[in-house]
Design an enzyme around this catalytic site. Structure first.
Site, PDB file in Angstrom:
ATOM      1  N   ASN A 183     -21.397  43.130 -31.443  1.00 11.90           N
ATOM      2  CA  ASN A 183     -21.929  44.298 -31.002  1.00 11.90           C
ATOM      3  C   ASN A 183     -22.245  45.188 -32.361  1.00 11.90           C
ATOM      4  O   ASN A 183     -21.454  45.292 -33.372  1.00 11.90           O
ATOM      5  CB  ASN A 183     -21.054  45.152 -30.230  1.00 11.90           C
ATOM      6  CG  ASN A 183     -20.590  44.480 -28.872  1.00 11.90           C
ATOM      7  OD1 ASN A 183     -21.418  43.590 -28.471  1.00 11.90           O
ATOM      8  ND2 ASN A 183     -19.378  44.634 -28.326  1.00 11.90           N
TER       9      ASN A 183
ATOM     10  N   HIS B  42     -18.603  42.694 -38.450  1.00 10.77           N
ATOM     11  CA  HIS B  42     -17.749  41.970 -37.681  1.00 10.77           C
ATOM     12  C   HIS B  42     -18.170  41.579 -36.357  1.00 10.77           C
ATOM     13  O   HIS B  42     -19.176  42.166 -35.711  1.00 10.77           O
ATOM     14  CB  HIS B  42     -16.250  42.398 -37.411  1.00 10.77           C
ATOM     15  CG  HIS B  42     -16.379  43.608 -36.300  1.00 10.77           C
ATOM     16  ND1 HIS B  42     -17.028  44.722 -36.657  1.00 10.77           N
ATOM     17  CD2 HIS B  42     -15.739  43.673 -35.172  1.00 10.77           C
ATOM     18  CE1 HIS B  42     -17.042  45.788 -35.627  1.00 10.77           C
ATOM     19  NE2 HIS B  42     -16.143  44.961 -34.692  1.00 10.77           N
TER      20      HIS B  42
ATOM     21  N   GLN C 142     -16.566  39.293 -32.446  1.00  9.33           N
ATOM     22  CA  GLN C 142     -15.459  39.049 -31.584  1.00  9.33           C
ATOM     23  C   GLN C 142     -15.694  37.743 -30.897  1.00  9.33           C
ATOM     24  O   GLN C 142     -16.682  37.059 -31.019  1.00  9.33           O
ATOM     25  CB  GLN C 142     -15.368  40.293 -30.336  1.00  9.33           C
ATOM     26  CG  GLN C 142     -15.083  41.620 -31.122  1.00  9.33           C
ATOM     27  CD  GLN C 142     -15.162  42.592 -30.037  1.00  9.33           C
ATOM     28  OE1 GLN C 142     -13.791  42.720 -29.178  1.00  9.33           O
ATOM     29  NE2 GLN C 142     -15.894  43.586 -30.008  1.00  9.33           N
TER      30      GLN C 142
END
Length: 351
Positions: A175, A188, A190
Protein backbone atom coordinates in the site's frame (compact mmCIF):
# COMPACT_ATOMS: atom_id res chain seq x y z
CA UNK A 1 22.67 -17.03 -15.86
CA UNK A 2 23.18 -17.71 -12.16
CA UNK A 3 20.96 -16.41 -9.38
CA UNK A 4 22.65 -13.98 -7.02
CA UNK A 5 23.36 -15.42 -3.58
CA UNK A 6 20.65 -14.94 -0.97
CA UNK A 7 21.68 -14.92 2.69
CA UNK A 8 19.04 -15.18 5.40
CA UNK A 9 19.43 -14.57 9.13
CA UNK A 10 16.63 -15.80 11.40
CA UNK A 11 16.27 -13.84 14.66
CA UNK A 12 13.66 -14.18 17.39
CA UNK A 13 12.80 -10.83 18.92
CA UNK A 14 12.51 -10.38 22.67
CA UNK A 15 8.71 -10.41 22.43
CA UNK A 16 8.77 -13.73 20.54
CA UNK A 17 8.05 -12.41 17.05
CA UNK A 18 10.28 -13.58 14.21
CA UNK A 19 12.59 -11.27 12.23
CA UNK A 20 14.28 -12.34 8.98
CA UNK A 21 17.21 -10.37 7.59
CA UNK A 22 17.98 -10.95 3.90
CA UNK A 23 20.95 -9.76 1.91
CA UNK A 24 23.77 -10.42 -0.49
CA UNK A 25 26.17 -10.65 2.43
CA UNK A 26 25.69 -12.55 5.71
CA UNK A 27 24.16 -10.33 8.40
CA UNK A 28 26.35 -10.52 11.52
CA UNK A 29 25.69 -7.28 13.42
CA UNK A 30 24.92 -7.63 17.16
CA UNK A 31 21.36 -6.81 18.29
CA UNK A 32 20.59 -3.57 20.12
CA UNK A 33 17.99 -2.78 22.77
CA UNK A 34 14.43 -3.80 21.88
CA UNK A 35 11.12 -2.25 22.80
CA UNK A 36 8.26 -4.01 24.55
CA UNK A 37 5.29 -5.63 22.82
CA UNK A 38 2.23 -4.00 24.36
CA UNK A 39 -0.48 -5.60 22.19
CA UNK A 40 -1.57 -9.23 22.42
CA UNK A 41 -2.87 -10.24 18.96
CA UNK A 42 -6.46 -11.41 19.04
CA UNK A 43 -8.67 -11.82 16.01
CA UNK A 44 -11.33 -14.10 14.59
CA UNK A 45 -13.48 -14.44 11.47
CA UNK A 46 -17.24 -14.31 10.99
CA UNK A 47 -19.10 -15.69 7.99
CA UNK A 48 -20.99 -13.22 5.77
CA UNK A 49 -24.05 -15.27 4.75
CA UNK A 50 -24.99 -13.14 1.74
CA UNK A 51 -21.55 -12.53 0.25
CA UNK A 52 -20.39 -16.03 1.23
CA UNK A 53 -17.02 -14.87 2.57
CA UNK A 54 -15.10 -14.55 5.81
CA UNK A 55 -14.77 -11.16 7.53
CA UNK A 56 -11.84 -10.71 9.94
CA UNK A 57 -12.33 -8.86 13.25
CA UNK A 58 -9.12 -7.60 14.88
CA UNK A 59 -10.02 -4.80 17.26
CA UNK A 60 -6.47 -4.46 18.60
CA UNK A 61 -5.39 -2.94 15.28
CA UNK A 62 -7.17 0.32 16.12
CA UNK A 63 -4.14 1.42 18.12
CA UNK A 64 -1.46 0.81 15.46
CA UNK A 65 1.23 3.39 14.70
CA UNK A 66 0.03 6.25 12.48
CA UNK A 67 2.39 8.49 10.47
CA UNK A 68 5.06 8.99 13.16
CA UNK A 69 7.81 11.64 12.79
CA UNK A 70 11.01 10.40 11.14
CA UNK A 71 12.90 10.13 14.43
CA UNK A 72 10.35 7.52 15.55
CA UNK A 73 10.22 5.56 12.30
CA UNK A 74 9.59 1.97 13.49
CA UNK A 75 10.93 0.48 10.23
CA UNK A 76 14.33 2.19 10.33
CA UNK A 77 17.46 0.51 11.67
CA UNK A 78 17.89 1.01 15.41
CA UNK A 79 20.60 3.35 16.67
CA UNK A 80 22.61 2.94 19.86
CA UNK A 81 20.92 4.91 22.61
CA UNK A 82 18.07 5.89 20.31
CA UNK A 83 14.44 4.92 19.76
CA UNK A 84 14.14 1.11 19.65
CA UNK A 85 12.62 0.26 16.28
CA UNK A 86 11.16 -3.01 15.01
CA UNK A 87 14.60 -3.92 13.64
CA UNK A 88 17.14 -3.96 16.52
CA UNK A 89 20.19 -3.71 14.28
CA UNK A 90 22.18 -0.75 12.98
CA UNK A 91 21.87 -1.80 9.35
CA UNK A 92 20.21 -4.32 7.04
CA UNK A 93 19.40 -4.85 3.37
CA UNK A 94 15.82 -6.24 3.39
CA UNK A 95 14.04 -7.08 6.65
CA UNK A 96 10.87 -9.10 7.23
CA UNK A 97 9.16 -9.38 10.62
CA UNK A 98 5.85 -10.53 12.07
CA UNK A 99 3.49 -7.58 12.32
CA UNK A 100 2.99 -6.04 15.76
CA UNK A 101 -0.65 -5.37 14.81
CA UNK A 102 -1.76 -8.47 12.86
CA UNK A 103 -5.18 -9.21 11.40
CA UNK A 104 -4.14 -12.86 11.11
CA UNK A 105 -1.83 -14.48 13.63
CA UNK A 106 -0.68 -17.91 14.80
CA UNK A 107 -1.79 -16.70 18.27
CA UNK A 108 -5.18 -15.37 17.15
CA UNK A 109 -7.20 -17.36 19.68
CA UNK A 110 -10.76 -18.65 19.47
CA UNK A 111 -13.83 -16.72 18.24
CA UNK A 112 -16.49 -15.64 20.75
CA UNK A 113 -19.33 -18.01 21.52
CA UNK A 114 -23.04 -17.49 20.97
CA UNK A 115 -23.02 -15.53 17.70
CA UNK A 116 -25.92 -16.16 15.27
CA UNK A 117 -23.54 -16.79 12.34
CA UNK A 118 -20.69 -19.26 11.74
CA UNK A 119 -17.30 -18.23 13.12
CA UNK A 120 -13.78 -19.58 12.90
CA UNK A 121 -10.29 -18.76 14.08
CA UNK A 122 -8.10 -16.37 12.07
CA UNK A 123 -4.86 -18.28 12.60
CA UNK A 124 -2.68 -17.16 9.73
CA UNK A 125 0.18 -14.69 9.72
CA UNK A 126 0.93 -11.08 8.83
CA UNK A 127 4.45 -9.94 8.03
CA UNK A 128 6.01 -6.57 7.22
CA UNK A 129 8.61 -6.44 4.43
CA UNK A 130 10.99 -3.48 4.72
CA UNK A 131 12.49 -2.79 1.30
CA UNK A 132 15.43 -0.65 2.44
CA UNK A 133 16.94 0.92 5.57
CA UNK A 134 16.42 4.35 3.96
CA UNK A 135 13.32 6.23 5.11
CA UNK A 136 12.27 7.26 1.60
CA UNK A 137 12.23 5.82 -1.88
CA UNK A 138 10.14 3.50 -4.01
CA UNK A 139 10.30 0.43 -6.21
CA UNK A 140 11.32 2.84 -8.97
CA UNK A 141 14.27 4.31 -7.07
CA UNK A 142 15.63 1.13 -5.48
CA UNK A 143 18.68 -0.21 -7.24
CA UNK A 144 18.11 -3.06 -9.73
CA UNK A 145 20.03 -5.33 -7.35
CA UNK A 146 17.76 -4.42 -4.42
CA UNK A 147 14.61 -5.03 -6.47
CA UNK A 148 15.96 -8.41 -7.52
CA UNK A 149 16.73 -9.20 -3.89
CA UNK A 150 13.15 -8.26 -3.00
CA UNK A 151 11.75 -10.70 -5.59
CA UNK A 152 13.94 -13.43 -4.07
CA UNK A 153 12.71 -12.49 -0.59
CA UNK A 154 9.09 -12.85 -1.73
CA UNK A 155 9.92 -16.25 -3.20
CA UNK A 156 11.48 -17.38 0.09
CA UNK A 157 8.55 -16.12 2.16
CA UNK A 158 6.10 -17.94 -0.16
CA UNK A 159 7.95 -21.20 0.32
CA UNK A 160 8.24 -20.85 4.10
CA UNK A 161 4.63 -19.78 4.68
CA UNK A 162 3.17 -22.37 2.30
CA UNK A 163 5.15 -24.93 4.27
CA UNK A 164 2.74 -24.41 7.18
CA UNK A 165 -0.14 -26.85 7.17
CA UNK A 166 -2.82 -24.29 8.08
CA UNK A 167 -1.96 -21.77 5.33
CA UNK A 168 -4.07 -21.85 2.16
CA UNK A 169 -3.06 -18.63 0.38
CA UNK A 170 -0.15 -16.17 0.68
CA UNK A 171 -0.30 -12.61 -0.68
CA UNK A 172 2.53 -10.07 -0.61
CA UNK A 173 1.30 -6.54 -1.29
CA UNK A 174 2.26 -2.90 -1.01
CA UNK A 175 0.00 0.00 0.00
CA UNK A 176 1.69 3.22 -1.11
CA UNK A 177 0.55 6.75 -0.34
CA UNK A 178 -1.80 8.33 2.17
CA UNK A 179 -4.83 8.25 -0.22
CA UNK A 180 -4.82 4.44 0.07
CA UNK A 181 -4.44 4.51 3.86
CA UNK A 182 -0.70 4.16 4.39
CA UNK A 183 0.28 4.68 8.04
CA UNK A 184 4.08 4.54 7.56
CA UNK A 185 5.98 6.28 4.76
CA UNK A 186 9.10 4.13 5.03
CA UNK A 187 9.27 1.98 1.83
CA UNK A 188 7.70 -1.33 2.78
CA UNK A 189 5.08 -3.90 1.94
CA UNK A 190 3.23 -6.62 3.79
CA UNK A 191 2.48 -10.30 3.46
CA UNK A 192 -0.80 -11.90 4.53
CA UNK A 193 -0.91 -15.69 4.95
CA UNK A 194 -4.57 -16.78 4.98
CA UNK A 195 -6.01 -19.99 6.45
CA UNK A 196 -8.69 -19.86 3.72
CA UNK A 197 -8.84 -18.85 0.05
CA UNK A 198 -10.13 -15.26 -0.24
CA UNK A 199 -13.07 -14.71 -2.63
CA UNK A 200 -11.16 -12.79 -5.32
CA UNK A 201 -8.60 -15.57 -5.55
CA UNK A 202 -11.33 -18.20 -5.59
CA UNK A 203 -12.77 -16.57 -8.71
CA UNK A 204 -9.35 -16.29 -10.34
CA UNK A 205 -8.64 -19.93 -9.59
CA UNK A 206 -11.93 -21.00 -11.15
CA UNK A 207 -11.02 -19.02 -14.28
CA UNK A 208 -7.56 -20.63 -14.52
CA UNK A 209 -9.08 -24.07 -14.00
CA UNK A 210 -11.09 -23.49 -17.19
CA UNK A 211 -8.07 -22.43 -19.26
CA UNK A 212 -4.76 -20.49 -19.45
CA UNK A 213 -6.45 -17.08 -19.41
CA UNK A 214 -3.37 -14.84 -19.41
CA UNK A 215 -1.48 -16.83 -22.02
CA UNK A 216 -4.53 -16.79 -24.29
CA UNK A 217 -4.58 -12.98 -24.01
CA UNK A 218 -0.86 -12.55 -24.78
CA UNK A 219 -1.15 -12.31 -28.58
CA UNK A 220 -3.77 -9.55 -28.25
CA UNK A 221 -2.09 -7.26 -25.71
CA UNK A 222 0.03 -5.13 -28.06
CA UNK A 223 -2.18 -1.99 -27.77
CA UNK A 224 -2.31 -2.43 -23.98
CA UNK A 225 1.39 -2.98 -23.34
CA UNK A 226 3.20 -0.56 -21.03
CA UNK A 227 6.59 -2.32 -20.87
CA UNK A 228 7.93 -5.69 -21.96
CA UNK A 229 10.98 -7.82 -22.53
CA UNK A 230 11.45 -11.44 -23.53
CA UNK A 231 10.35 -12.76 -20.11
CA UNK A 232 7.82 -10.31 -18.65
CA UNK A 233 4.89 -8.20 -19.83
CA UNK A 234 3.37 -5.16 -18.13
CA UNK A 235 0.04 -3.96 -19.53
CA UNK A 236 -3.15 -2.10 -18.77
CA UNK A 237 -5.54 -5.03 -19.07
CA UNK A 238 -8.37 -4.56 -21.59
CA UNK A 239 -10.78 -5.19 -18.71
CA UNK A 240 -9.14 -2.65 -16.34
CA UNK A 241 -11.32 -1.42 -13.48
CA UNK A 242 -9.04 1.51 -12.57
CA UNK A 243 -7.91 4.11 -15.16
CA UNK A 244 -4.21 3.30 -14.86
CA UNK A 245 -4.43 -0.27 -13.58
CA UNK A 246 -1.37 -2.32 -14.59
CA UNK A 247 -0.81 -6.07 -14.56
CA UNK A 248 2.67 -7.61 -14.66
CA UNK A 249 3.22 -11.30 -15.38
CA UNK A 250 5.74 -13.73 -16.87
CA UNK A 251 5.13 -14.77 -20.47
CA UNK A 252 5.83 -18.41 -19.62
CA UNK A 253 3.50 -20.17 -17.20
CA UNK A 254 4.80 -19.85 -13.65
CA UNK A 255 2.77 -20.47 -10.45
CA UNK A 256 4.89 -18.04 -8.43
CA UNK A 257 8.32 -16.41 -8.12
CA UNK A 258 9.71 -19.51 -6.41
CA UNK A 259 9.58 -21.15 -9.87
CA UNK A 260 11.42 -18.34 -11.71
CA UNK A 261 14.69 -18.78 -13.54
CA UNK A 262 17.44 -16.25 -12.66
CA UNK A 263 16.66 -14.34 -15.88
CA UNK A 264 12.95 -14.20 -15.02
CA UNK A 265 13.74 -12.90 -11.53
CA UNK A 266 15.83 -10.10 -13.01
CA UNK A 267 13.15 -9.35 -15.59
CA UNK A 268 10.34 -9.09 -13.03
CA UNK A 269 12.49 -6.83 -10.86
CA UNK A 270 13.11 -4.55 -13.85
CA UNK A 271 9.44 -4.56 -14.78
CA UNK A 272 8.42 -3.41 -11.28
CA UNK A 273 10.87 -0.52 -11.41
CA UNK A 274 9.67 0.52 -14.87
CA UNK A 275 5.98 0.36 -13.99
CA UNK A 276 6.33 2.45 -10.83
CA UNK A 277 8.58 4.94 -12.64
CA UNK A 278 5.91 5.33 -15.34
CA UNK A 279 3.11 5.70 -12.80
CA UNK A 280 5.13 8.37 -10.97
CA UNK A 281 6.07 10.12 -14.20
CA UNK A 282 2.51 10.20 -15.51
CA UNK A 283 1.46 13.16 -13.37
CA UNK A 284 4.97 14.11 -12.22
CA UNK A 285 4.34 13.06 -8.64
CA UNK A 286 4.31 9.80 -6.67
CA UNK A 287 1.32 7.69 -7.65
CA UNK A 288 -0.55 6.22 -4.67
CA UNK A 289 -1.47 2.62 -5.33
CA UNK A 290 -2.16 -0.84 -4.01
CA UNK A 291 0.04 -3.54 -5.55
CA UNK A 292 -0.80 -7.21 -4.94
CA UNK A 293 1.02 -10.39 -5.91
CA UNK A 294 -1.31 -13.20 -6.96
CA UNK A 295 0.49 -16.53 -6.92
CA UNK A 296 -1.00 -20.01 -6.94
CA UNK A 297 -3.00 -20.96 -3.86
CA UNK A 298 -1.79 -24.15 -2.20
CA UNK A 299 -2.68 -27.10 -4.42
CA UNK A 300 -3.31 -24.99 -7.55
CA UNK A 301 0.29 -24.78 -8.75
CA UNK A 302 -0.50 -26.65 -11.99
CA UNK A 303 -3.06 -24.13 -13.31
CA UNK A 304 -2.70 -20.73 -11.59
CA UNK A 305 -0.56 -18.20 -13.52
CA UNK A 306 1.34 -15.78 -11.28
CA UNK A 307 0.65 -12.09 -11.87
CA UNK A 308 0.96 -8.75 -10.08
CA UNK A 309 -1.88 -6.23 -10.05
CA UNK A 310 -1.39 -2.48 -9.54
CA UNK A 311 -4.45 -0.41 -8.54
CA UNK A 312 -3.42 3.28 -8.85
CA UNK A 313 -5.55 5.72 -6.90
CA UNK A 314 -5.40 8.74 -9.26
CA UNK A 315 -7.54 9.15 -12.38
CA UNK A 316 -6.11 12.60 -13.18
CA UNK A 317 -3.30 14.65 -11.67
CA UNK A 318 -5.66 16.11 -9.05
CA UNK A 319 -8.56 13.65 -8.86
CA UNK A 320 -8.73 10.39 -6.94
CA UNK A 321 -10.52 7.33 -8.22
CA UNK A 322 -13.24 6.87 -5.61
CA UNK A 323 -15.36 3.74 -5.62
CA UNK A 324 -18.95 4.72 -6.45
CA UNK A 325 -22.22 3.12 -5.42
CA UNK A 326 -22.29 0.70 -8.33
CA UNK A 327 -18.76 -0.46 -7.45
CA UNK A 328 -19.06 -0.70 -3.67
CA UNK A 329 -22.62 -1.93 -3.41
CA UNK A 330 -23.00 -4.02 -6.58
CA UNK A 331 -19.42 -4.92 -7.47
CA UNK A 332 -19.85 -3.60 -11.03
CA UNK A 333 -17.11 -1.14 -11.96
CA UNK A 334 -17.78 1.78 -14.31
CA UNK A 335 -14.78 3.19 -16.19
CA UNK A 336 -14.50 6.66 -17.73
CA UNK A 337 -11.16 5.97 -19.45
CA UNK A 338 -10.39 3.44 -22.17
CA UNK A 339 -7.58 0.97 -21.41
CA UNK A 340 -6.09 1.49 -24.89
CA UNK A 341 -5.69 5.20 -24.17
CA UNK A 342 -4.35 4.88 -20.62
CA UNK A 343 -1.90 2.21 -21.77
CA UNK A 344 -0.61 4.57 -24.47
CA UNK A 345 -0.24 7.37 -21.92
CA UNK A 346 1.81 5.15 -19.59
CA UNK A 347 3.84 3.64 -22.42
CA UNK A 348 4.97 7.09 -23.55
CA UNK A 349 6.16 8.18 -20.09
CA UNK A 350 9.98 8.30 -20.24
CA UNK A 351 11.84 6.35 -17.56
Amino acid sequence: MTQLTLHKRVYRKKDGRMLYLYGRQPHTLPPLEEGELVVEPRSHARWHPLRQEWVVFAASRQGRTFLPPKEYDPLAPSKRGGFPTEIPFEDFEVAVFQNRWPALSPEAGEPPLGLPIPTRDARGDCEVVVFTPEDSGSLATLSPERRELLVQVWADRYQELYGREAIRFVMPFENRGEPVGVTLHHPHGQIYAYPWLPPVLQKELEAFQKGPVLQELLPHLGPYTVWEDEHTLACVPPFARYPYEVWVFPRAFRPGPWAFSPAETRSLAQALGQVVAKLDGLFQKPMPYVMALHAAPKGAEAVFHFHIEFYPALRTADKLKYLAGTEVAAGTFAMDALPEETALALREVPT
